[in-house]
Motif scaffolding. Structure first.
Motif, PDB file in Angstrom:
ATOM      1  N   HIS A   7       6.750   0.358  10.244  1.00 39.44           N
ATOM      2  CA  HIS A   7       7.187   0.793   8.936  1.00 39.44           C
ATOM      3  C   HIS A   7       8.400  -0.396   9.012  1.00 39.44           C
ATOM      4  CE1 HIS A   7       4.485   3.447   8.631  1.00 39.44           C
ATOM      5  NE2 HIS A   7       4.416   3.196   8.046  1.00 39.44           N
ATOM      6  N   SER A  38       6.892  -1.164  -6.727  1.00 37.49           N
ATOM      7  CA  SER A  38       5.560  -1.681  -6.642  1.00 37.49           C
ATOM      8  C   SER A  38       5.540  -1.455  -4.930  1.00 37.49           C
ATOM      9  CB  SER A  38       4.953  -1.881  -7.932  1.00 37.49           C
ATOM     10  OG  SER A  38       5.407  -2.011  -8.851  1.00 37.49           O
ATOM     11  N   LEU A  42       2.855   1.458  -3.415  1.00 37.00           N
ATOM     12  CA  LEU A  42       1.648   1.526  -2.391  1.00 37.00           C
ATOM     13  C   LEU A  42       1.682   1.014  -0.992  1.00 37.00           C
ATOM     14  CD1 LEU A  42       0.792  -1.971  -5.127  1.00 37.00           C
ATOM     15  CD2 LEU A  42      -0.246   0.598  -5.096  1.00 37.00           C
ATOM     16  N   GLY A  43       2.544   0.658  -0.541  1.00 38.43           N
ATOM     17  CA  GLY A  43       2.797   0.632   1.038  1.00 38.43           C
ATOM     18  C   GLY A  43       3.066   1.810   1.945  1.00 38.43           C
ATOM     19  N   TYR A  45       2.457   4.815   0.194  1.00 38.03           N
ATOM     20  CA  TYR A  45       0.732   5.297  -0.232  1.00 38.03           C
ATOM     21  C   TYR A  45       0.102   5.454   1.014  1.00 38.03           C
ATOM     22  CZ  TYR A  45      -2.841   7.847  -2.957  1.00 38.03           C
ATOM     23  OH  TYR A  45      -3.872   8.859  -3.367  1.00 38.03           O
ATOM     24  N   THR A  46      -0.224   3.927   0.978  1.00 38.22           N
ATOM     25  CA  THR A  46      -1.208   3.953   2.339  1.00 38.22           C
ATOM     26  C   THR A  46      -1.224   3.605   3.399  1.00 38.22           C
ATOM     27  OG1 THR A  46      -1.602   1.689   0.183  1.00 38.22           O
ATOM     28  CG2 THR A  46      -2.877   1.533   2.996  1.00 38.22           C
ATOM     29  N   PHE A  47      -0.236   4.035   3.928  1.00 35.02           N
ATOM     30  CA  PHE A  47       0.595   3.899   4.863  1.00 35.02           C
ATOM     31  C   PHE A  47       1.802   4.382   5.488  1.00 35.02           C
ATOM     32  CE2 PHE A  47      -0.960  -0.645   5.198  1.00 35.02           C
ATOM     33  CZ  PHE A  47      -2.641  -0.787   5.724  1.00 35.02           C
ATOM     34  N   PRO A  48       1.649   6.030   4.775  1.00 36.67           N
ATOM     35  CA  PRO A  48       2.848   6.756   5.168  1.00 36.67           C
ATOM     36  C   PRO A  48       3.541   7.166   6.178  1.00 36.67           C
ATOM     37  CG  PRO A  48       0.719   8.257   4.407  1.00 36.67           C
ATOM     38  CD  PRO A  48       0.073   6.383   5.320  1.00 36.67           C
ATOM     39  N   ALA A  54       1.342  11.177   1.759  1.00 32.25           N
ATOM     40  CA  ALA A  54       1.141   9.881   0.626  1.00 32.25           C
ATOM     41  C   ALA A  54       1.547  10.217  -0.147  1.00 32.25           C
ATOM     42  CB  ALA A  54      -1.102   9.279   0.548  1.00 32.25           C
ATOM     43  N   THR A  55       1.777  10.518  -0.813  1.00 33.96           N
ATOM     44  CA  THR A  55       2.605  11.484  -1.988  1.00 33.96           C
ATOM     45  C   THR A  55       3.873  11.179  -1.794  1.00 33.96           C
ATOM     46  OG1 THR A  55       2.459  13.660  -2.119  1.00 33.96           O
ATOM     47  CG2 THR A  55       0.779  12.272  -3.497  1.00 33.96           C
TER      48      THR A  55
END
Length: 597
Positions: A7, A38, A42-43, A45-48, A54-55
């Protein structure tokens, strides 16, 4: 020291890509900022992040739009617009003109001090917008050439903006991030004495030396007049029909440069693009029997001028950062249809730090561009007022002076309430903006001119980047890397290094992003090096404001570029010594203020 987590590596990579986007200038700042938000959304949300849903990533990416720092910035923009629209600053401008007419050297000193003072409480851009036409008018009436005054005045404005927490959006952003991370809140004038002391050291250089380092770009100094890109339209009565463009323009020699033209003999409705000065362009039009606007438009603006009993006039209008024309093209801007004014030429500012070529006629207009327009003075003035353009001969929007005392009072009360701690600056500024609306100091239909979409989106993206840098552990890893080279330095050296690090970032990318990256790193460095957090945070804040060395470092730098006919090297030649003076002075003052010796 190990490698950063996945991350953290992604956060560092995203920040690097964003910086490259700002430096390259290939995309608009708003687009880069929205793409960054964005990517974060998206990043994550896909890879919390570990332990998060994810939210939570979506909340992190978009919470900048509701951050109190951004709300404060917008409120201050509205109040700053109120001061300009009501002419509250005009008495100071008139007094300044009188001083210049007495003595130019004294006039420059008074201008610098006035610019510093006003920008402490009013956003930097409105202050420069007020002063730029005055300097242009004084230059044409025998004062110093504008090229010798605009960079010094811009530097003074930037120093003044650095002196308070509300002076610039960058200051508010740094203070906001630092407060969210646990640093005690800073009052409006918390670090003002430090900046004023540094300003006193830098002022002699700005006043006496900087003008000598700048070229005389006036025609009287042997410099070519401002060059405009224009499109000549060959009509049915043109004297050049049947001749080629180069032959038709040969009598003008090097005063006209052909950019694009038809091969062979010219025919009716052909178009010839040239680059030349305002005065020579008029001579070329007469000699060739050509126009720079469609015949129907020429007839319409002539008829409109006749109907109100005025002659046609030609004026130079500079595009301010809050102009609605920014990002549009001349052909699709609707200027002619809405205002009975023809744009007959454009002097385009450089679009990026490496751009040294004149842009094409199809390029979008940008802040700092100068339009050469033709129409009645009534129509030209209306265009300048409606589209937030600066008329370089000194004409400007007629202010609502009856409300000037009220606008000044609202600003003073808002700042005063925050200064004494009765209200947070976010609440007092928001209340002041509402009062400005309710009392008519700022009209609701003009709010778009008060708020800058670019600044709003950029600040929101910077807040998101700062959170990602912190939450992913990237700030921790970067601070460890930086600390390796700072362990043996005294406190003053560490502060200077942090300041220089952020200065480099802000001169080649954006101030808010440099603030968002630098502030979390400052917190981590404080823990590792045993230095109090506050002076390191101030080193970040000051470094993000030392944006003198490149034209893209700050929007006011771009605004003066065309007006002063500057090149990249003019900023570097004057800005680097000023950066050095400020870094040494500010870091030394921080050492003594926080007893770090």
């Amino acid at each position: 020291m190990g490698l950063p987590s996945g991350h953290a590596m992604a956060a560092i990579g995203l920040t690097t890509v964003m910086f490259y986007g700002f430096v390259s200038g290939r995309l608009r700042i708003e687009i880069i900022s929205l793409l960054t938000i964005s990517a974060i959304a998206l990043g994550l949300y896909t890879f919390p992040l570990t332990g998060q849903r994810a939210t939570d990533g979506l909340k992190l990416a978009f919470e900048g739009f509701g951050n109190y720092a951004l709300i404060t910035i917008c409120a201050l923009m509205v109040m700053g617009r109120g001061l300009v629209a009501t002419g509250a600053l005009e008495p100071a401008a008139r007094a300044l003109t009188r001083v210049w007419r007495l003595n130019a050297t004294l006039g420059l000193l008074v201008t610098l001090v006035l610019a510093m003072t006003m920008s402490m409480l009013v956003n930097d851009t409105p202050v420069l917008v007020l002063l730029l036409p005055i300097m242009a008018a004084l230059a044409t009436s025998g004062g110093m050439p504008a090229s010798k005054t605009l960079i010094p005045i811009n530097s003074a404005v930037l120093i003044g903006g650095m002196a308070t927490t509300i002076g610039t959006s960058t200051n508010l952003l740094v203070v906001s991030i630092a407060t969210d991370m646990g640093l005690p809140p800073m009052s409006v004038f918390h670090f003002t004495p430090v900046v004023l002391a540094a300003a006193a050291v830098a002022l002699p250089f700005i006043w006496l030396i900087m003008p000598r380092l700048l070229p005389d770009n006036s025609p009287e100094g042997g410099h070519l007049p401002r060059q405009f890109l224009a499109e000549l339209r060959i009509g049915t009565q043109s004297s050049t029909l049947g001749r080629n463009a180069a032959e038709a323009l040969r009598p003008f020699g090097n005063e006209v440069r052909l950019v694009d033209y038809p091969d062979g003999a010219l025919a009716t409705d052909d178009r010839v693009r040239v680059v030349t000065s305002h005065s020579v362009l008029e001579d070329v039009m007469r000699a060739m029997g050509a126009t720079t606007a469609p015949a129907a438009l020429e007839e319409r603006i002539a008829r409109a001028a006749k109907n109100i009993g005025e002659d046609l006039a030609i004026a130079e209008l500079a595009i301010a950062p809050d102009s609605g024309l920014t990002g549009t093209r001349i052909a699709t801007s609707g200027i002619a249809e809405a205002h009975d004014v023809a744009v007959i030429g454009i002097h385009q500012s450089r679009r990026s730090w490496s751009d040294n070529e004149l842009a094409t006629a199809e390029a979008t207009m940008a802040e700092g561009d100068i339009l050469l327009v033709k129409g009645s003075m009534t129509a030209v003035t209306a265009l300048a007022r409606a589209e937030s353009l600066l008329m370089l001969d000194g004409a400007k929007e007629v202010p609502r002076t009856a409300k000037a005392p009220l606008a000044l009072a609202v600003m003073a009360v808002s700042v005063g309430l925050a200064r004494v701690g009765i209200l947070p600056i976010a609440i007092s500024a928001l209340a002041g903006a509402i009062v400005m609306f309710v009392t008519g100091c700022v009209h609701f239909d003009k709010v778009g001119r008060a708020l800058s979409a670019k600044v709003i989106v950029l600040v929101a993206a910077s807040i998101a980047v700062g959170r990602v840098i912190l939450e992913t552990g990237a700030a921790e890893w970067l601070s460890q890397l930086i600390a390796l080279g700072l362990y043996d330095l005294p406190a003053g050296g560490v502060l200077a290094a942090v300041m220089l690090f952020n200065t480099v970032l802000t001169n080649f990318a954006s101030n808010p992003t440099a603030a968002a990256v630098g502030t979390p790193i400052a917190f981590s460095l404080a823990q590792k090096l045993g230095i109090p957090t506050e002076p390191l945070v101030l080193a970040v804040l000051f470094g993000c404001n030392l944006c003198y060395a490149t034209p893209v470092a700050y929007q006011t730098n771009m605004l003066i570029m065309s007006a002063g006919d500057y090149r990249f090297g003019d900023y570097t030649r004057t800005g680097l010594p000023l950066v050095l003076i400020m870094v040494v002075t500010l870091s030394t003052l921080l050492v003594f203020r926080y007893h770090l010796y």
